[in-house]
Scaffold this active site. Structure first.
Site, mmCIF file in Angstrom:
data_model
loop_
_atom_site.group_PDB
_atom_site.id
_atom_site.type_symbol
_atom_site.label_atom_id
_atom_site.label_comp_id
_atom_site.label_asym_id
_atom_site.label_seq_id
_atom_site.Cartn_x
_atom_site.Cartn_y
_atom_site.Cartn_z
ATOM 1 N N GLY A 12 0.780 -1.240 0.000
ATOM 2 C CA GLY A 12 0.000 0.000 0.000
ATOM 3 C C GLY A 12 0.807 1.283 0.000
ATOM 4 O O GLY A 12 0.339 2.308 0.499
ATOM 5 N N ASN A 14 1.437 3.082 -2.561
ATOM 6 C CA ASN A 14 0.696 4.029 -3.414
ATOM 7 C C ASN A 14 -0.521 4.596 -2.680
ATOM 8 O O ASN A 14 -0.839 5.772 -2.825
ATOM 9 C CB ASN A 14 0.279 3.363 -4.732
ATOM 10 C CG ASN A 14 1.418 3.350 -5.724
ATOM 11 O OD1 ASN A 14 1.763 4.370 -6.306
ATOM 12 N ND2 ASN A 14 2.032 2.188 -5.893
ATOM 13 N N ASN A 108 -5.856 2.892 -12.944
ATOM 14 C CA ASN A 108 -4.870 1.918 -12.466
ATOM 15 C C ASN A 108 -3.464 2.494 -12.598
ATOM 16 O O ASN A 108 -3.203 3.244 -13.534
ATOM 17 C CB ASN A 108 -4.982 0.644 -13.323
ATOM 18 C CG ASN A 108 -3.971 -0.415 -12.951
ATOM 19 O OD1 ASN A 108 -3.821 -0.764 -11.774
ATOM 20 N ND2 ASN A 108 -3.254 -0.944 -13.940
ATOM 21 N N HIS A 110 0.384 1.368 -13.272
ATOM 22 C CA HIS A 110 1.188 0.231 -13.745
ATOM 23 C C HIS A 110 2.661 0.649 -13.757
ATOM 24 O O HIS A 110 2.992 1.731 -14.240
ATOM 25 C CB HIS A 110 0.729 -0.194 -15.143
ATOM 26 C CG HIS A 110 1.466 -1.402 -15.628
ATOM 27 N ND1 HIS A 110 1.177 -2.675 -15.170
ATOM 28 C CD2 HIS A 110 2.519 -1.528 -16.472
ATOM 29 C CE1 HIS A 110 2.010 -3.534 -15.729
ATOM 30 N NE2 HIS A 110 2.837 -2.868 -16.519
HETATM 31 C C1 GAR Z 1 3.102 -0.998 -7.523
HETATM 32 O O1 GAR Z 1 4.399 -0.988 -8.026
HETATM 33 C C2 GAR Z 1 2.087 -0.960 -8.646
HETATM 34 O O2 GAR Z 1 2.501 -0.180 -9.722
HETATM 35 C C3 GAR Z 1 2.019 -2.422 -9.021
HETATM 36 O O3 GAR Z 1 2.017 -3.098 -7.777
HETATM 37 C C4 GAR Z 1 2.788 -2.333 -6.834
HETATM 38 C C5 GAR Z 1 1.980 -2.160 -5.565
HETATM 39 O O4 GAR Z 1 2.735 -1.559 -4.547
HETATM 40 N N1 GAR Z 1 0.867 -2.713 -9.820
HETATM 41 C C6 GAR Z 1 0.869 -3.554 -10.850
HETATM 42 O O5 GAR Z 1 1.833 -4.225 -11.155
HETATM 43 C C7 GAR Z 1 -0.436 -3.642 -11.609
HETATM 44 N N2 GAR Z 1 -0.281 -4.397 -12.829
HETATM 45 P P1 GAR Z 1 2.055 -0.886 -3.288
HETATM 46 O O6 GAR Z 1 1.110 -1.907 -2.668
HETATM 47 O O7 GAR Z 1 3.198 -0.567 -2.378
HETATM 48 O O8 GAR Z 1 1.334 0.360 -3.744
#
Ligand code: GAR
Length: 199
Positions: A12, A14, A108, A110
């Site tokens: 989490g 982000n 989203n 990415h």
């Molecule tokens: C992030 O790097 C996000 O961009 C990626 O998962 C991670 C989550 O981190 N998402 C994807 O790969 C979607 N295809 P977080 O839980 O620390 O935010």
């Protein structure tokens, strides 16, 4: 105020970037009304709790089949009456019914420059492993609207990040988060919230 639901699967960071941007007044016309995780016990839920934000877990293992899970997920989302759904590291395929119900209202993040290293099977660290394996010198992050394809919806914002000599997938992931993701996702939400406010 734009009612935002954030959907998460893991750490989490982000989500934290969004919470911090709202606290700092950088995002002005939006608030997080709920956080939904598909996994129990993830740190993203702790972050929501610390920020005083309501959260819920809708876990596939608690349902007989995918259809039942999809229905429960949509019910939970609907219960927050969101204007915008933010997938912040939500690693579950979004049910078609949800995409229809929230057309142009799901975004989203990415961790690559779409259309590179995206689509089925490209998520989390795998994206950075693929970027390093291909030997690209630039990677980055993309915020896009969610449509029925995987990472195919209209692009809202992108930011490039340098790949450096000796990078591991973990080091590269961290740099992409710090230099791109944590800025881009709040910026996209702010843009959408301000546009709605000025209508
Ligand atoms: C992030 O790097 C996000 O961009 C990626 O998962 C991670 C989550 O981190 N998402 C994807 O790969 C979607 N295809 P977080 O839980 O620390 O935010």
């Amino acid at each position: 105020m734009l009612r935002v639901v954030v959907m998460v699967s893991g750490g989490g960071t982000n989500l934290q970037a969004i919470i911090d941007s709202i606290s700092a007044g950088e995002i002005k016309n939006a608030g997080i009304v709920g956080v939904i995780s598909n996994n129990y016990g993830v740190y993203a839920l702790e972050r929501a709790k610390k920020a005083g934000i309501e959260s819920a877990v809708v876990c596939p293992k608690d349902f007989l089949d995918r259809a039942a899970f999809n229905e429960a997920l949509l019910d939970k989302v609907n219960s927050y009456e969101p204007d915008l759904i933010v997938l912040a590291g939500f690693l579950v395929v979004i049910p078609e019914k949800m995409i229809d119900a929230y057309e142009n209202r799901i975004i989203n993040i990415h961790p690559s420059l779409i259309p590179s290293f995206c689509g089925t099977g490209y998520y989390g660290l795998k994206v950075h492993e693929a970027a390093l394996a291909r030997g690209v010198k630039l990677t980055g992050a993309t915020v896009h609207y969610v449509d029925k394809g995987t990472d195919t919806g209209p692009i809202i914002l992108q930011k490039a990040v340098e790949v450096k000599e000796g990078d591991t997938p973990e080091i590269l992931q961290r740099r992409v988060m710090e230099e791109a993701e944590w800025k881009l996702l709040p910026a996209a939400i702010s843009k959408i919230a301000d546009e709605k406010e000025s209508k």
